[in-house]
Design a protein around this motif. Structure first.
Motif, PDB file in Angstrom:
ATOM      1  N   TYR A 369       0.835  -1.192   0.000  1.00  0.00           N
ATOM      2  CA  TYR A 369       0.000   0.000   0.000  1.00  0.00           C
ATOM      3  C   TYR A 369       0.879   1.255   0.000  1.00  0.00           C
ATOM      4  O   TYR A 369       1.575   1.539   0.975  1.00  0.00           O
ATOM      5  N   LEU A 370       0.805   1.991  -1.118  1.00  0.00           N
ATOM      6  CA  LEU A 370       1.604   3.201  -1.315  1.00  0.00           C
ATOM      7  C   LEU A 370       0.711   4.390  -1.618  1.00  0.00           C
ATOM      8  O   LEU A 370       1.203   5.444  -2.042  1.00  0.00           O
ATOM      9  N   ASP A 371      -0.583   4.255  -1.455  1.00  0.00           N
ATOM     10  CA  ASP A 371      -1.540   5.290  -1.833  1.00  0.00           C
ATOM     11  C   ASP A 371      -1.437   6.515  -0.926  1.00  0.00           C
ATOM     12  O   ASP A 371      -0.956   6.436   0.204  1.00  0.00           O
ATOM     13  N   GLY A 372      -1.900   7.635  -1.461  1.00  0.00           N
ATOM     14  CA  GLY A 372      -1.928   8.861  -0.682  1.00  0.00           C
ATOM     15  C   GLY A 372      -0.574   9.497  -0.460  1.00  0.00           C
ATOM     16  O   GLY A 372      -0.305  10.040   0.604  1.00  0.00           O
ATOM     17  N   ASN A 373       0.296   9.451  -1.488  1.00  0.00           N
ATOM     18  CA  ASN A 373       1.606  10.086  -1.413  1.00  0.00           C
ATOM     19  C   ASN A 373       1.781  11.033  -2.596  1.00  0.00           C
ATOM     20  O   ASN A 373       0.794  11.413  -3.254  1.00  0.00           O
ATOM     21  N   ASN A 374       3.027  11.422  -2.877  1.00  0.00           N
ATOM     22  CA  ASN A 374       3.326  12.291  -4.021  1.00  0.00           C
ATOM     23  C   ASN A 374       4.279  11.590  -4.980  1.00  0.00           C
ATOM     24  O   ASN A 374       5.185  12.215  -5.539  1.00  0.00           O
ATOM     25  N   LEU A 375       4.100  10.308  -5.161  1.00  0.00           N
ATOM     26  CA  LEU A 375       4.954   9.542  -6.058  1.00  0.00           C
ATOM     27  C   LEU A 375       4.704   9.956  -7.500  1.00  0.00           C
ATOM     28  O   LEU A 375       3.592  10.339  -7.878  1.00  0.00           O
ATOM     29  N   THR A 376       5.757   9.883  -8.314  1.00  0.00           N
ATOM     30  CA  THR A 376       5.671  10.371  -9.693  1.00  0.00           C
ATOM     31  C   THR A 376       6.228   9.332 -10.660  1.00  0.00           C
ATOM     32  O   THR A 376       6.821   8.333 -10.267  1.00  0.00           O
ATOM     33  N   GLY A 377       6.016   9.615 -11.952  1.00  0.00           N
ATOM     34  CA  GLY A 377       6.612   8.800 -12.997  1.00  0.00           C
ATOM     35  C   GLY A 377       5.739   7.627 -13.398  1.00  0.00           C
ATOM     36  O   GLY A 377       4.568   7.509 -13.027  1.00  0.00           O
ATOM     37  N   GLU A 378       6.353   6.754 -14.166  1.00  0.00           N
ATOM     38  CA  GLU A 378       5.650   5.610 -14.738  1.00  0.00           C
ATOM     39  C   GLU A 378       5.898   4.355 -13.915  1.00  0.00           C
ATOM     40  O   GLU A 378       7.036   4.031 -13.564  1.00  0.00           O
ATOM     41  N   LEU A 379       4.803   3.663 -13.588  1.00  0.00           N
ATOM     42  CA  LEU A 379       4.929   2.384 -12.889  1.00  0.00           C
ATOM     43  C   LEU A 379       5.484   1.338 -13.856  1.00  0.00           C
ATOM     44  O   LEU A 379       4.960   1.173 -14.962  1.00  0.00           O
ATOM     45  N   LYS A 380       6.506   0.635 -13.432  1.00  0.00           N
ATOM     46  CA  LYS A 380       7.165  -0.325 -14.323  1.00  0.00           C
ATOM     47  C   LYS A 380       7.019  -1.752 -13.804  1.00  0.00           C
ATOM     48  O   LYS A 380       7.913  -2.570 -13.927  1.00  0.00           O
ATOM     49  N   ARG A 391      -6.458  -5.292  -5.667  1.00  0.00           N
ATOM     50  CA  ARG A 391      -6.523  -4.045  -4.888  1.00  0.00           C
ATOM     51  C   ARG A 391      -5.630  -4.082  -3.663  1.00  0.00           C
ATOM     52  O   ARG A 391      -5.610  -3.130  -2.880  1.00  0.00           O
ATOM     53  N   ARG A 392      -4.926  -5.184  -3.471  1.00  0.00           N
ATOM     54  CA  ARG A 392      -3.920  -5.214  -2.398  1.00  0.00           C
ATOM     55  C   ARG A 392      -2.642  -4.508  -2.827  1.00  0.00           C
ATOM     56  O   ARG A 392      -1.722  -4.367  -2.034  1.00  0.00           O
ATOM     57  N   PHE A 393      -2.594  -4.055  -4.084  1.00  0.00           N
ATOM     58  CA  PHE A 393      -1.577  -3.089  -4.504  1.00  0.00           C
ATOM     59  C   PHE A 393      -2.262  -1.737  -4.562  1.00  0.00           C
ATOM     60  O   PHE A 393      -3.082  -1.464  -5.437  1.00  0.00           O
ATOM     61  N   GLY A 394      -1.955  -0.879  -3.619  1.00  0.00           N
ATOM     62  CA  GLY A 394      -2.601   0.422  -3.534  1.00  0.00           C
ATOM     63  C   GLY A 394      -1.647   1.525  -3.950  1.00  0.00           C
ATOM     64  O   GLY A 394      -0.656   1.785  -3.266  1.00  0.00           O
ATOM     65  N   ALA A 395      -1.948   2.155  -5.092  1.00  0.00           N
ATOM     66  CA  ALA A 395      -1.121   3.282  -5.560  1.00  0.00           C
ATOM     67  C   ALA A 395      -1.987   4.472  -5.923  1.00  0.00           C
ATOM     68  O   ALA A 395      -1.484   5.444  -6.497  1.00  0.00           O
ATOM     69  N   TRP A 396      -3.258   4.414  -5.619  1.00  0.00           N
ATOM     70  CA  TRP A 396      -4.148   5.518  -5.946  1.00  0.00           C
ATOM     71  C   TRP A 396      -3.817   6.750  -5.117  1.00  0.00           C
ATOM     72  O   TRP A 396      -3.059   6.699  -4.152  1.00  0.00           O
ATOM     73  N   ASN A 397      -4.391   7.873  -5.498  1.00  0.00           N
ATOM     74  CA  ASN A 397      -4.135   9.161  -4.835  1.00  0.00           C
ATOM     75  C   ASN A 397      -2.664   9.551  -4.866  1.00  0.00           C
ATOM     76  O   ASN A 397      -2.122  10.098  -3.897  1.00  0.00           O
ATOM     77  N   ASN A 398      -2.006   9.239  -5.974  1.00  0.00           N
ATOM     78  CA  ASN A 398      -0.693   9.791  -6.319  1.00  0.00           C
ATOM     79  C   ASN A 398      -0.877  10.491  -7.663  1.00  0.00           C
ATOM     80  O   ASN A 398      -0.753   9.865  -8.722  1.00  0.00           O
ATOM     81  N   PRO A 399      -1.198  11.800  -7.677  1.00  0.00           N
ATOM     82  CA  PRO A 399      -1.656  12.479  -8.902  1.00  0.00           C
ATOM     83  C   PRO A 399      -0.691  12.386 -10.078  1.00  0.00           C
ATOM     84  O   PRO A 399      -1.138  12.408 -11.233  1.00  0.00           O
ATOM     85  N   ASN A 400       0.591  12.282  -9.829  1.00  0.00           N
ATOM     86  CA  ASN A 400       1.572  12.300 -10.919  1.00  0.00           C
ATOM     87  C   ASN A 400       2.146  10.920 -11.210  1.00  0.00           C
ATOM     88  O   ASN A 400       3.225  10.798 -11.778  1.00  0.00           O
TER      89      ASN A 400
END
Length: 479
Positions: A369-380, A391-400
């Motif tokens: 769970y990494l959601d709700g941060n300011n992470l950027t770039g392309e997920l690889k 949904r056990r991989f949480g990356a939502w709420n990172n606008p960039n």
């Protein structure tokens, strides 16, 4: 041959009769020679009646609670040729249990069971408003010679303070006061019970500071003070608990920095400090707690960054929860070296930078769970990884943060993350844009088809490119 058979059969019959006689004699002799001490029996029955009601008289027990039909929750042992009670459990623990009455009382006869080693109350005092009950403050010293286990579990009707006379139970190895209605400050004299291996005072209404002398419980393996109203900072003496395996102080109001002396807890496997008010950043001493399997520090304003710790030192970590802590900076690649890690929680922080694809190579991870941060770039990460995690991989709420468009066709795109934008290959100028004689719209479409990018078709460059295009057209006509 027939005579031999008859003789053998008669011998066998005689032996069976003799064995039966011996067995019956042994049973009778057992009951006569090893009775329950009469005073012990009277004390036990009276103590039980105080909790379950006077209707109970043990008449269905043959010949007594230590005989052939013992009551569940009562255990006995022999002392000087007589049965004495060594364990008493009141409440719905097993079948044929002793269920408590609505109105209960601690009768003084309970403290006459001088060989008692274990005393447990489970879901016995359940009415905090109609029938509250207080632990008696006297007579506990009478059990000090043998009592090793004292437990009150799930008794919301058990109110008041912990009696100071608990401090006299010097042989106590397990003190569990779990999910009751007890209040007041933590009993300081519990720190004198140096034989304790388990101390659980969780889910009550205890308040105030953790006593310094708790750090003197050198044999302690489990310390659970969670779900109370404890405040203040952690005493430095807790560093002396070098035998401790599990430390749970979660869901309190504790403040201050994480003490560096925690590194002395070399055997600790669980560190749970969630939902407190700790601050001051992550101390480097955490990386010296090599035995840790679970570290939960979430929901504390600790702050700081993750780069200051050598995470690869904590190779036994299975659970790492650092959510909602105000952490900044990037996620270090060294976390990807924690090969036993199953759960990683970093949600609700201020983390930045790109995600290392090495995180997807964690062999045991099942929740990230990494959601709700300011992470950027392309997920690889691979489509297979997203399909496995769901949904056990949480990356939502990172606008960039975005994922490659190619994953859309696989149906395994990360939930709540937008696709990355493709480069524009066709530029169509606005119909409101005009240049020269008003034919710019048509010319710009022609220029875009020649491969000119849209960002250069502006101002001076627009005029320049139009002139070049017209010269090319005239040359073509002349030819």
């Amino acid at each position: 041959m027939m005579k031999t058979f008859n003789i053998n059969s008669r011998v066998i019959l005689v032996l069976c009769i003799m064995s039966l006689g011996i067995w019956c004699y042994g049973e009778e002799d057992y009951n006569d020679a090893v009775p329950m001490e009469e005073g012990e029996k009277t004390a036990l029955y009276s103590a039980i009646q105080g909790f379950v009601g006077n209707w109970w008289n043990g008449s269905d027990l043959y010949p007594d609670p230590c005989g052939w039909t013992p009551v569940q929750g009562v255990s006995c042992d022999l002392f000087d040729g007589l049965w004495y009670v060594t364990a008493l459990s009141i409440g719905p623990i097993l079948d044929n249990y002793l269920d408590c009455a609505p109105i209960v009382e601690f009768r003084p006869q309970l403290f006459e069971l001088k060989h008692l080693k274990s005393l447990t109350f489970f879901s016995c005092f359940v009415s905090p408003h109609e029938h509250p009950i207080i632990i008696p403050s006297k007579n506990w010293e009478k059990l000090a010679g043998n009592l090793e286990t004292l437990e009150f579990r799930s008794n919301p009707g058990l109110i008041g303070k912990v009696p100071s006379s608990f401090g006299s139970l010097i042989r106590l190895q397990s003190l569990v006061l779990l999910e009751n209605g007890l209040t007041g400050e933590l009993p300081r004299n519990v720190g004198n019970l140096t034989k304790l291996k388990r101390l659980v005072l969780a889910a009550n209404w205890f308040y105030g500071r953790i006593p310094d002398n708790f750090g003197g419980l050198n044999e302690l393996l489990i310390l659970d003070l969670s779900r109370n109203l404890l405040s203040g900072s952690l005493p430095l003496t807790l560093g002396g608990l070098n035998s401790l395996l599990k430390l749970d102080l979660s869901n309190n109001q504790l403040v201050g920095s994480l003490p560096t002396v925690m590194c002395y807890m070399k055997n600790l496997t669980l560190l749970d400090l969630r939902n407190n008010r700790f601050s001051g950043g992550l101390t480097k001493s955490l990386q010296e707690m090599y035995s840790l399997e679970e570290m939960a520090l979430s929901n504390n304003p600790i702050g700081g960054d993750l780069q200051g710790l050598e995470w690869h030192s904590l190779q036994n970590l299975v659970v790492l929860d650092l959510s909602n802590m105000g952490l900044t900076g990037e996620i270090p690649e060294s976390i990807a070296e924690l090969k036993r890690l199953r759960f990683l929680g970093l949600r609700g922080n201020r983390l930045t930078g790109n995600l290392s694809p090495k995180l997807a190579t964690l062999p045991c991870v099942s929740a990230l769970y990494l959601d709700g941060n300011n992470l950027t770039g392309e997920l690889k990460f691979s489509g297979w990884f997203y399909g496995k995690m769901g949904r056990r991989f949480g990356a939502w709420n990172n606008p960039n943060l975005c994922y490659p468009v190619g994953l859309m066709s696989t149906g395994h795109a990360p939930y709540g993350v937008k696709p990355c934008q493709q480069e524009v290959s066709l530029v169509e100028a606005s119909t409101n844009s005009k240049l020269g004689d008003g034919n710019f719209n048509q010319n710009s479409r022609l220029m875009a088809s020649l491969g000119f990018p849209s960002y250069v078709i502006d101002g001076f460059w627009r005029f320049y490119l139009v002139q070049v295009f017209m010269m090319v057209q005239l040359l073509n006509l002349s030819l």
